[in-house]
Enzyme design. Structure first.
Site, short mmCIF file in Angstrom:
data_model
loop_
_atom_site.label_atom_id
_atom_site.label_comp_id
_atom_site.label_asym_id
_atom_site.label_seq_id
_atom_site.Cartn_x
_atom_site.Cartn_y
_atom_site.Cartn_z
N THR A 238 -37.78 -66.57 23.77
CA THR A 238 -36.75 -66.06 24.64
C THR A 238 -36.96 -66.72 25.98
O THR A 238 -38.09 -66.97 26.35
CB THR A 238 -36.99 -64.55 24.90
OG1 THR A 238 -37.35 -63.93 23.71
CG2 THR A 238 -35.78 -63.90 25.51
N ASP B 189 -37.02 -58.16 19.88
CA ASP B 189 -37.10 -57.36 21.11
C ASP B 189 -36.12 -57.82 22.18
O ASP B 189 -35.82 -57.06 23.11
CB ASP B 189 -38.53 -57.41 21.67
CG ASP B 189 -38.93 -58.82 22.08
OD1 ASP B 189 -38.53 -59.78 21.39
OD2 ASP B 189 -39.64 -58.97 23.08
N GLY C 56 -42.50 -63.53 22.70
CA GLY C 56 -43.52 -63.70 21.67
C GLY C 56 -42.90 -63.33 20.33
O GLY C 56 -41.71 -63.55 20.11
#
Ligand code: NAG
Length: 289
Positions: A222, A253, A274
């Site tokens: 991201t 996420d 991550g």
């Protein structure tokens, strides 16, 4: 055991927190702001965000322009269109903005056919009472509010990657406890043929061996960006095309407020990238507060 698996899978985890120092009740900001912080070496995105916020625009404006730059540049192939094909070869997009001044959040997840995901989430935040729109309906909303689409989010590169993966019997993938294990689907739960027999549950448990993490430098990611503007307001944004060869429908996420990132004028901002499937369970940034 849970924590060792956790740390093993967060090799490429990056985290930042911006904590605003509060002296008495006065937030110190004079010459310290603006500030732009971003994950990874996405220098062009940070530069654009900086020029926007330095010209006096808001933290939200800066986050939008910064993340949008990464979408355009397809940073690392992990942001924007043309990267991270899913099992069907399709690219879908996830993004989030949180405005620390108003605590408003806009997000889209698994959005199809629209390439401007950070602009789409700004529209969600500005023009709806909602927080998160998903899938094809997110695309319909974004297009109805003026973003270009529907369009093809694949690239020669993403399709080539996907073709090679298919030729490699769809390995590696994110499935577990399924058959067939070493070839492409259709998949079914392992042991289903034993359904009704007491051994089937044991088969499931025994075959739950941990896989080697598929998360690496080009499959992790991201852009997560935090900005404090000249007025001392905080905003954070994320934009990603998710994990490569993900099962269609998977969302990590990235678009989840409080998981990938959070912003609050009174405290600051934080963000992390991550292995989203792990991170959304452990909220590693929260340990830094
Ligand atoms: C989408 O774009 C890719 C890459 O340019 C191309 O190979 C593919 O045929 C396109 N798909 C559709 C449905 O137009």
């Amino acid at each position: 055991m849970a924590t060792s698996k956790f740390s093993a899978q967060i090799h490429f985890f990056l985290l930042f927190t911006l904590i605003i120092k509060i002296k008495g009740n006065e937030i110190e900001h004079e010459s310290k702001y603006p500030i732009v912080v971003s994950t990874w070496a996405f220098v062009d995105a940070a530069r654009v965000a900086w020029s926007v916020v330095d010209a006096g625009f808001s933290a939200v404006d800066a986050v939008v322009e910064g993340c949008s730059t990464c979408e355009l540049l397809q940073c690392d192939g992990t942001v924007g269109p043309g990267g991270s094909p899913n099992e069907n070869g399709e690219t879908t997009l996830d993004a989030l903005i949180m405005d620390g001044a108003t605590m408003e959040v806009g997000a889209v997840a698994a959005m199809r056919y629209v390439k401007d995901d950070i602009r789409a989430v700004r529209l969600v935040m500005q023009y709806t009472e909602h927080t998160l729109l998903v899938g094809e309906q997110a695309s319909v909303f974004a297009i109805s509010m003026g973003l270009p689409g529907p369009m093809n989010l694949s690239s020669e590169d993403s399709l080539q990657k996907w073709t090679k993966w298919k030729e490699n019997d769809c390995q590696p993938n994110f499935r577990k406890n399924i058959a067939p294990l070493n070839s492409c689907g259709p998949y079914h739960p392992e042991g289903r043929s034993n359904f009704g027999q007491t051994s089937s549950y044991l088969n499931l448990v025994e075959s739950d061996t941990p896989k080697v993490s598929q998360i690496n430098i080009h499959n992790h990611d991201t852009i997560s960006m935090a900005v404090i503007d000249k007025a001392g307001h905080v905003a954070v944004g994320t934009s990603t095309n998710g994990a490569t060869f993900k099962i269609p429908g998977r969302v990590g996420d990235g678009p989840i407020a409080g998981s990938s990132a959070y912003a609050d004028d009174e405290v600051g901002a934080c963000g992390a990238t991550g292995d989203g499937d792990i991170m959304m369970r452990f909220l590693p940034w929260s340990e830094n507060i």
